[in-house]
Scaffold this active site. Structure first.
Site, PDB file in Angstrom:
ATOM      1  N   HIS A 120       0.868  -1.184   0.000  1.00 38.36           N
ATOM      2  CA  HIS A 120       0.000   0.000   0.000  1.00 38.36           C
ATOM      3  C   HIS A 120       0.908   1.237   0.000  1.00 38.36           C
ATOM      4  CE1 HIS A 120      -3.034  -2.919   1.835  1.00 38.36           C
ATOM      5  NE2 HIS A 120      -3.405  -2.661   0.595  1.00 38.36           N
ATOM      6  N   GLU A 155       1.669   3.763   3.034  1.00 42.79           N
ATOM      7  CA  GLU A 155       2.067   3.215   4.345  1.00 42.79           C
ATOM      8  C   GLU A 155       3.579   3.358   4.463  1.00 42.79           C
ATOM      9  OE1 GLU A 155       0.107  -0.607   4.537  1.00 42.79           O
ATOM     10  OE2 GLU A 155      -1.861   0.331   4.312  1.00 42.79           O
ATOM     11  N   HIS A 180       3.173  -3.269   6.871  1.00 34.08           N
ATOM     12  CA  HIS A 180       2.108  -2.285   6.587  1.00 34.08           C
ATOM     13  C   HIS A 180       1.962  -1.308   7.753  1.00 34.08           C
ATOM     14  CE1 HIS A 180      -0.137  -4.431   3.210  1.00 34.08           C
ATOM     15  NE2 HIS A 180       0.780  -5.309   3.575  1.00 34.08           N
ATOM     16  N   GLU A 233       1.331  -5.029  10.905  1.00 33.23           N
ATOM     17  CA  GLU A 233       0.849  -3.641  11.005  1.00 33.23           C
ATOM     18  C   GLU A 233       1.685  -2.923  12.060  1.00 33.23           C
ATOM     19  OE1 GLU A 233      -1.452  -2.449   9.032  1.00 33.23           O
ATOM     20  OE2 GLU A 233      -2.278  -4.302   8.192  1.00 33.23           O
TER      21      GLU A 233
END
Ligand SMILES: O=C(O)CCC(=O)N[C@@H](CCC(=O)O)C(=O)O
Ligand code: ZN
Length: 354
Positions: free
Chosen positions: A68, A71, A165, A229
């Site tokens: 992404h 990010e 991410h 994450e």
């Protein structure tokens, strides 16, 4: 062209100078210890020369970021590791592949340009309309590069892929990992303790196959693969990199084959969640009942109406369900939220094997 990379040692800058594709793939040596190969824009491999490789404990590592494009913390982290390798302040004792997933989206400062890249793996890129946009083409290429890396004649048996991410919203657990669906294979307690040592103290066990990058590596190469994450999305340059000191240190040890000194598996030192269901979007009017600033891992009681669509209420089905990644603005058919319950530790291999 590789001369520019050898001089600047800034792989991000080098990648963004040719974001779509890269004509001049190439190879060069760092001293007599490491071969560097640039396979494509955003794709670089460091391989210890054979004499060094034989002395290692044999792990092949894939680190991906910018699947992404907005990010940014993972991009800064990976670029720092690549820089340290190019400057030879970090010497690779394991084969390592870095992937900067979606360079045009990095330039655009957006999650994606046409389509969410992290929904296009495991062949999804070629389903339906096929390779109709740059993200679909890139997903196919990224699969090819991971395959080339993991099936090389120099490949190690222990394969690892950390897909890094950051999340759209705040979270009750700042850093967490998604353990892809793993039927017939135990979860690795050693990997969970590695993540804990990185400051990632929360793990979600996924309940079904997906089209994410981490599931691709887990399914096809039996890699210890995770989506990780690392906090909330922030613009490039605004990340507090002190929040990643532990992660940077553990990745440095992993790459340089320095003892990891992991603790024995201890369920009390981590938060473990089982995904009980993914709620997909079926109608355009899908909406959540809770506020936009509700944090990831907020729990709701049985019967609570989580969302509404097409005249139906979508309610909490278990005693309690915590939500993660709620996002109503996805195309019809895609996941709007994952619902979680506490996980059992029965299927975790608690031994340390390496
Ligand atoms: O914060 C969000 O809503 C999304 C953050 C993100 O990009 N998460 C990954 C998770 C992938 C997985 O389930 O393994 C994604 O949605 O692609
Ligand atoms: Zn992401």
């Amino acid at each position: 062209m590789l001369q520019a990379l050898k001089q600047s040692k800034d792989f991000l800058q080098f990648t963004l100078a040719q974001p779509q594709h890269f004509d001049e793939v190439g190879t060069f040596m760092l001293g007599s210890h490491t071969q560097v190969e640039v396979w494509d824009t955003g794709v670089i491999v460091f391989e210890p020369v054979e004499s060094e490789l034989k002395q290692t404990s044999g792990k092949d590592i894939v680190l991906s970021c910018a699947v992404h494009g907005n990010e940014t913390a993972p991009i800064e982290l990976c670029n720092g590791l690549v820089k340290a390798l190019l400057e030879e302040t970090l010497i690779a004792k394991q084969r390592i592949l870095f992937l900067f997933g979606n360079p045009p989206a990095i330039i655009n400062g957006t999650r994606f340009i046409d389509e969410n890249l992290n929904r296009l793996f495991n062949g999804a890129h070629s389903v339906g309309e096929g390779l109709i946009n740059p993200e679909r083409i890139r997903a196919k290429k990224l699969e090819f590069y991971v395959d080339k890396f993991f099936t090389s004649e120099n490949a190690a048996t222990h394969k690892i892929h950390y897909d890094l991410h950051t999340a759209i919203r705040g979270s009750k657990h700042e850093k967490f990992a998604i353990y892809p669906y793993r039927p017939g294979r135990q979860y690795s307690g050693e990997q969970i303790m590695f993540l804990e040592a990185c400051g990632i103290d929360t793990v979600l066990f996924h309940h079904e196959p997906t089209t994410t990058f981490s599931y691709f590596s887990s399914l096809n190469y039996q890699a210890d693969a995770f989506t990780i994450e690392l906090g909330k999305v922030l613009p490039m340059g605004q990340n507090d990199m002190t929040r990643f000191i532990a992660l940077n240190e553990m990745l440095t040890r992993l790459i340089s084959d320095t003892p990891l000194q992991l603790s024995e598996f201890n369920a009390k030192s981590v938060n473990l969640y089982q995904v009980c269901r993914a709620i997909n979007k079926n109608f355009d009017d899908f909406e959540f009942t809770f506020a936009n600033d509700v944090e990831n891992f907020t729990a709701f009681p049985n019967g609570y109406i989580l969302a509404k669509e097409g005249g139906n209420d979508i309610k909490v089905e278990h005693e309690i369900e915590a939500v993660v990644f709620p996002n109503a603005k996805v195309p019809i058919g895609q996941r709007t939220v994952l619902c979680l319950k506490p996980a059992s530790t029965d299927n975790i291999d608690k031994a340390h094997n390496s």
